[in-house]
Structure formats: structure tokens, C-alpha cells
Design a protein around this motif. Structure first.
Motif, PDB file in Angstrom:
ATOM      1  N   THR A 139       6.134   0.077 -12.547  1.00  0.00           N
ATOM      2  CA  THR A 139       6.846   1.092 -12.112  1.00  0.00           C
ATOM      3  C   THR A 139       8.230   0.575 -12.853  1.00  0.00           C
ATOM      4  N   LEU A 140       8.779  -0.211 -12.493  1.00  0.00           N
ATOM      5  CA  LEU A 140      10.382  -0.424 -12.965  1.00  0.00           C
ATOM      6  C   LEU A 140       9.833   0.417 -15.120  1.00  0.00           C
TER       7      LEU A 140
ATOM      8  N   ALA B  17       8.644   3.841  -4.154  1.00  0.00           N
ATOM      9  CA  ALA B  17       7.123   2.998  -4.841  1.00  0.00           C
ATOM     10  C   ALA B  17       8.024   1.756  -4.635  1.00  0.00           C
ATOM     11  N   ILE B  18       8.615   1.391  -5.255  1.00  0.00           N
ATOM     12  CA  ILE B  18       9.967   0.466  -6.328  1.00  0.00           C
ATOM     13  C   ILE B  18      10.627  -0.708  -5.508  1.00  0.00           C
ATOM     14  N   LYS B  19      11.277   0.975  -4.296  1.00  0.00           N
ATOM     15  CA  LYS B  19      11.729   0.233  -2.636  1.00  0.00           C
ATOM     16  C   LYS B  19      10.204  -0.778  -2.066  1.00  0.00           C
ATOM     17  N   TYR B  20       9.156   0.429  -1.689  1.00  0.00           N
ATOM     18  CA  TYR B  20       8.824  -0.564  -0.750  1.00  0.00           C
ATOM     19  C   TYR B  20       7.782  -2.371  -1.926  1.00  0.00           C
ATOM     20  N   TYR B  21       7.119  -1.755  -2.586  1.00  0.00           N
ATOM     21  CA  TYR B  21       7.080  -3.031  -3.172  1.00  0.00           C
ATOM     22  C   TYR B  21       7.917  -4.156  -2.989  1.00  0.00           C
TER      23      TYR B  21
ATOM     24  N   ASP C  16       3.155   5.693  -5.703  1.00  0.00           N
ATOM     25  CA  ASP C  16       3.248   5.446  -7.378  1.00  0.00           C
ATOM     26  C   ASP C  16       2.346   6.536  -7.650  1.00  0.00           C
ATOM     27  N   HIS C  17       1.301   6.895  -6.982  1.00  0.00           N
ATOM     28  CA  HIS C  17       0.302   7.993  -6.916  1.00  0.00           C
ATOM     29  C   HIS C  17       0.894   9.127  -6.754  1.00  0.00           C
ATOM     30  N   LEU C  18       1.920   9.807  -6.303  1.00  0.00           N
ATOM     31  CA  LEU C  18       2.803  11.077  -5.983  1.00  0.00           C
ATOM     32  C   LEU C  18       3.527  10.999  -7.004  1.00  0.00           C
ATOM     33  N   GLY C  19       3.746  10.007  -7.846  1.00  0.00           N
ATOM     34  CA  GLY C  19       4.786   9.673  -9.049  1.00  0.00           C
ATOM     35  C   GLY C  19       6.794   9.516  -8.215  1.00  0.00           C
ATOM     36  N   ASP C  20       6.859   9.658  -7.345  1.00  0.00           N
ATOM     37  CA  ASP C  20       7.439   9.259  -6.860  1.00  0.00           C
ATOM     38  C   ASP C  20       8.094   7.854  -6.680  1.00  0.00           C
ATOM     39  N   LEU C  21       8.575   7.227  -7.755  1.00  0.00           N
ATOM     40  CA  LEU C  21       8.947   6.148  -8.521  1.00  0.00           C
ATOM     41  C   LEU C  21       9.730   5.002  -7.856  1.00  0.00           C
TER      42      LEU C  21
ATOM     43  N   PHE D 284       0.813  -1.117   0.205  1.00  0.00           N
ATOM     44  CA  PHE D 284      -0.116  -0.042   0.118  1.00  0.00           C
ATOM     45  C   PHE D 284       0.666   1.119  -0.066  1.00  0.00           C
ATOM     46  N   LEU D 285       2.332   1.004   0.509  1.00  0.00           N
ATOM     47  CA  LEU D 285       3.012   2.037   0.849  1.00  0.00           C
ATOM     48  C   LEU D 285       3.655   2.658  -0.717  1.00  0.00           C
ATOM     49  N   GLY D 286       3.796   1.223  -1.323  1.00  0.00           N
ATOM     50  CA  GLY D 286       4.551   1.475  -2.862  1.00  0.00           C
ATOM     51  C   GLY D 286       3.734   2.445  -3.703  1.00  0.00           C
TER      52      GLY D 286
END
Length: 546
Positions: A245-246, A216-220, A208-213, A202-204
Motif C-alpha cells: 500500500t505504501l 488503509a496505511i493508518k489502520y495497518y 485498501d479495497h475501496l482505494g483509500d490508501l 481487517f479495517l486496513g
């Protein structure tokens, strides 16, 4: 006699969508419970039109507490949870309720299918299941402050699936609203003291929604490392989000490596195969992309979609249409575009591609006949949509076919005027265009451009062609959703700098329409500005002109 089915809702400032939701359930649900968490618009007034059980609830940054509060007011045998930006088909909802009553389920928690409308005008959909229906026996409640889940006090849940579909339009909302929601969700997730593996998924999503890819990748990745069961529904979703996302972060080698592994673990899920084909396509490896999409179509009956059924047929046909068009295989391209539209005729882009192909290789009479026998016979077609599709085709004859809609009663006065102005432009009658524009004030011009027929691109082209200083001033005075002053500076010889991606997209669209009009003065003017484009921007120009 107690109610059989209670619908429970929590709402806040939902006046724009709440009535649609309540209209879809009223008279079928036996009871409607609405907990308002602090609305300052007309939400509460609208709610009271449909239910006398509307309660104020002080928001405590915890969705489960709010949902459980609403449930305490419910007296139905079953509780269905629905949000304000969701709705149901009334006939299907009635049948679902009768089936549940007449054929009791052995489960006490049931998942329903959520159909999400996504993209511009909601023309595409994605699917997922959420547990929204449960027995109101006092043992089942929500837990987790965000992305809440159902559980039983005695941990003896009997879970299952229902046939009910709930339609969700929330992903069509304004991007700013979505970013505000993501910031709120991030705060709730970060403040959660004991995090479960799914919380990192969910954090990822929120990053992702905020554009901080990168985050997002880190938390996924962290969520995947901590998973308990690779077959959990959220793990498959996480891997799909990670791959996507990648790819957006231009880490395609890593994305393909993950797809390789996922196809071994989940051989029948089409989503990973689809993303492989999409990545190949966007990297220009069209032969591999074609092989992937053709294999999907060949094996579609053996495969299943995790996120969207569009991955099984509609999108493979759409991509193959583009690939075959690039290979100048007209027959195959038309075949695939046509098959895509037979599955989803709401996709205007595919109509534009198909009509564009036919416009290049057919007479004007043949093209008009195709439109009359195919596009204009669709139930969901409107004059505005026909105009949008035809003006999106980069072909002068196709765009000129819009003149047949002049005088159409469904068009507003401003739409009629805008369409007339557009056709004057298409005919090269610049003097009448200027005469019309010169009679209008800035608000009137802005209102005219807002129709999207004679649009801002047309106005910029006219401004470049005429070198009209007054029009340049108007362009700087118009309030756009996104600031384009740097693009205007590049176009009109002021201080300037390299264009950003959005400005480049706008620039390419201006050049594209100038080429359609065959206005050499404008084309040469724009060619002198290519130095302000990135390497990628110049590649787009080369592809456009080649």
C-alpha cells in the motif's frame, strides 16, 4: 449411523457460482447443510437440487451467528465450512475424506489451504490458510461478527493443518460488487465494540479495497502497534499489505525501510525480497532490481512464500526478462521469459513479450515454427487465446499470423467476421473495412467491437484516418463500462481537458497500434495531442517511441 463429514454453507444470491461448488462436493460429503440468508435469485432452487437440508436464516449482520446456525443442523463427526464461490477438486476431496477417516487427526480445528484466483481471468494465484474444518462435538463455534474465527468453549483447542485445498474465485468478481462488499464489511468492523489488534488489519484491508490508501496505511500501522505476537500469521500479512500500500501511495522510502526491518525478522520469507525488487524495478533502478530477483532465484530452495508461490520463481523470471530485454540482451531475456512460461503458461502477457522479441529478431517462418511447436501445443490454448496473444504483440508480422485462424471451427460467426476485419486493417485495406462497417447498425458495430478482435482502438484509428463524422457520432453513442467522452473530445477537436490516468492508458494503446500499422496520418494527429497528457503520460510515450 451418523454421517462422518458435513459441509456447512451460508449463501445469498449465489446462483452464478453455487452449482460449481455443490458439484465438487456432492456424493463425497455425507451431508450438506445450506443456510440461505435471503436470496432473491435462484440460489435456493439450485441448493435444493443437491440437498434436502436447506434452511432460511434471517441475517443479523453477524457471520458467526449464521455459521453457528448452520452448524446446529449438522450431524456429521466433522464439519467443513465452504463458501459458494469456492470449490474443491473431487479426487483430492475424496482422498482427503478417506485419510481423515482412516487416520484420525489429533487436532480438533484444522486449517485448509485456500488457493485464490486473482487478476484478469484468474491467471495468477495467491495462497493463505483458513481454519475451516472442526470436530462437531458441541464445544467449538465461531466468534466475531466478521472475519470469523473458531474457538472452543473450554479454550483447549488443538489446532493443526490439513492437506485439503479449496479453490476460491471470489477475487475475480466485478469491482463494483467488491466495493459494495467492502462497504458492508467496514460497517460491521466499525460497529464492533471491543476491537482486537487484528480488526485494524481487517479495517486496513477494506479501505485498501475501496482505494483509500491513506486510511488503509493508518489502520495497518495501528494494528501493528497493538500486536501481541510479531510471529502471528496476520501480522506478517499486515506488513506485506502495508509495504504494498505504501508503494502504491508513492511512499517508497518508507516501504523500503519496513522491508529492511522485515527481512531481519523474517529472513526466509521471499515476499519482502520480491517487493523490494518490484519497487526498484518500477522506480527505474534496474541494476538493484536485477540483483534482488537473481538472488531470489539463487536461494529459492531456502525461501518460502507467504502470499504467492509466484514470488519464488515465476515473477522473478518475468521481471528479469523485461530487464534483460531493456538491456538488449536477447539471449538472457528469451531464457527468462521461457522459464517463466515453463512455470505458468497461462500468463498471456509473458507470451506476448516473448513472441514480440522473437518477431523482431526472427524470420516470419521461424516465428510461425516457434508458435506451432510451443504455443499451439499447450493443452489450455484455444483459438481465441492465440488471437488475443498475437494481437497483443506490437509487431505487424506477429499480428498478421492471426489470419491462419480464419475458418477455425471453434470461432463464432461474429469472431470470424471480426478477425477478417482485423486482417483487412492489418493489410491496410481501409476501403473494405469501411465498406463492411457502413453496412452495420450501431448495435451490430457495438457487438462486433465487443469480440475484442477488431476492437474499439481499431475503430478509433479508422475514425481518425478517415475523419468520418458518422463514426465519431457512433463512438459517442457507444456505452462503455467507463466514460471516455473526454478522451473522444481530445481526439476529435471538441472542448477538452487533461486526460486522467485511464484515458492516458487508452491514448497510449491507440498510438501503439497506429505505430504498428505505420499510419502516419493517425500518428501525427495523436502527436498533436501530447499536450493533454501528464508528465508520466509523456514519459510513457517517450519510452514507446524510443
Amino acid at each position: 449411523m451418523n454421517p462422518f463429514l458435513t459441509v456447512c454453507m451460508i449463501v445469498k444470491d449465489e446462483e452464478k457460482v453455487l452449482r460449481r461448488c455443490l458439484e465438487s462436493i456432492t456424493g463425497i460429503a455425507d451431508e450438506i447443510i445450506i443456510a440461505d440468508t435471503g436470496s432473491i435469485d435462484r440460489t435456493r432452487d439450485i441448493a435444493l437440487e443437491y440437498s434436502n437440508k436447506v434452511f432460511d436464516y434471517k441475517w443479523e449482520n453477524d457471520f458467526s451467528k449464521a455459521r453457528n446456525f448452520a452448524a446446529t443442523k449438522a450431524s456429521g463427526e466433522w464439519i467443513l465450512v465452504i463458501d459458494a464461490d469456492e470449490f474443491v477438486d473431487r479426487d483430492s476431496f475424496f482422498k482427503f475424506k478417506e485419510d481423515l477417516k482412516n487416520s484420525p487427526s489429533n487436532s480438533d480445528i484444522l486449517a485448509v489451504q485456500i488457493v485464490n484466483f486473482v487478476g484478469e481471468n484468474g491467471k495468477n494465484t495467491s495462497l493463505n490458510y483458513h481454519e475451516r474444518l472442526y470436530k462437531n462435538d458441541g464445544t467449538i463455534s465461531y466468534y466475531r461478527s466478521i472475519h470469523e474465527l473458531l474457538m472452543s468453549k473450554n479454550s483447549e483447542e488443538h489446532r493443526g493443518f490439513s492437506d485439503l485445498q479449496i479453490y476460491h474465485s471470489g477475487y475475480m468478481k466485478n469491482v463494483v460488487d467488491e466495493k459494495d462488499k467492502s462497504k458492508r464489511n467496514l460497517s460491521l468492523l466499525k460497529n464492533k465494540k471491543e476491537k482486537e489488534p487484528v480488526d485494524y488489519y481487517f479495517l486496513g484491508n477494506e479501505y485498501d479495497h475501496l482505494g483509500d490508501l491513506e486510511k488503509a496505511i493508518k489502520y495497518y500501522k495501528k494494528g501493528f502497534q497493538l500486536k501481541d505476537d510479531p510471529n502471528s500469521d496476520w501480522v506478517k500479512k499486515l506488513l506485506l499489505r502495508l509495504v504494498n500500500t505504501l508503494h502504491r501511495a508513492e511512499k517508497d522510502m518508507e516501504a523500503i525501510e519496513i522491508i529492511d526491518s522485515c527481512e531481519k525478522i523474517y529472513p526466509f520469507i521471499v515476499d519482502f525480497k520480491f517487493f523490494r525488487g518490484k519497487i526498484y524495478f518500477e522506480n527505474g533502478d534496474l541494476l538493484k532490481s536485477k540483483q534482488v530477483f537473481e538472488e531470489i532465484l539463487l536461494k529459492k530452495d531456502e525461501l518460502e512464500a507467504e502470499k504467492s508461490s509466484d514470488y519464488l520463481e515465476f515473477l522473478p523470471h518475468k521481471f528479469l526478462g523485461e530487464i534483460y530485454e531493456g538491456e538488449n540482451d536477447l539471449h538472457s531475456a528469451v531464457s527468462h521469459y521461457s522459464q517463466a512460461l515453463s512455470i505458468n503458461d497461462a500468463d498471456d502477457y509473458t507470451w506476448m513479450k516473448l513472441i514480440g522479441l522473437l518477431a523482431k529478431h526472427s524470420t516470419l517462418e521461424e516465428l510461425a515454427g516457434f508458435l506451432n511447436n510451443n504455443l499451439l501445443t499447450k493443452n489450455n490454448i484455444t483459438p481465441q487465446r492465440v488471437i488475443n496473444i498475437l494481437l497483443g504483440v506490437h509487431n505487424l508480422d506477429a499480428q498478421k499470423l492471426t489470419r491462419s485462424l480464419l475458418g477455425e471451427s471453434e470461432l463464432s460467426r461474429e469472431e470470424q467476421e471480426s478477425l477478417l476485419l482485423k486482417n483487412l486493417l492489418l493489410d491496410g485495406n481501409i476501403s473494405e473495412v469501411i465498406e463492411t462497417l457502413n453496412k452495420k447498425s450501431l448495435p451490430q458495430i457495438q457487438s462486433l467491437l465487443a469480440r475484442g478482435i477488431f476492437n474499439i482502438i481499431d475503430f478509433i484509428i479508422v475514425t481518425i484516418e478517415t475523419r468520418n463524422i458518422d463514426y465519431q457520432k457512433i463512438l459517442y453513442d457507444i456505452k462503455f463500462d467507463t466514460n471516455i467522452n473526454n478522451l473522444l473530445n481530445v481526439l476529435f477537436h471538441k472542448k477538452n481537458k487533461k486526460l486522467v490516468e485511464l484515458e492516458e492508458t487508452f491514448f497510449v494503446s491507440i498510438l501503439q497500434q497506429a505505430i504498428v500499422l505505420n499510419w502516419n496520418t493517425v500518428i501525427i494527429h495523436l502527436e498533436n495531442k501530447f499536450k493533454y497528457l501528464s508528465i508520466e503520460g509523456n514519459k510513457k510515450i517517450k519510452k514507446l517511441k524510443g
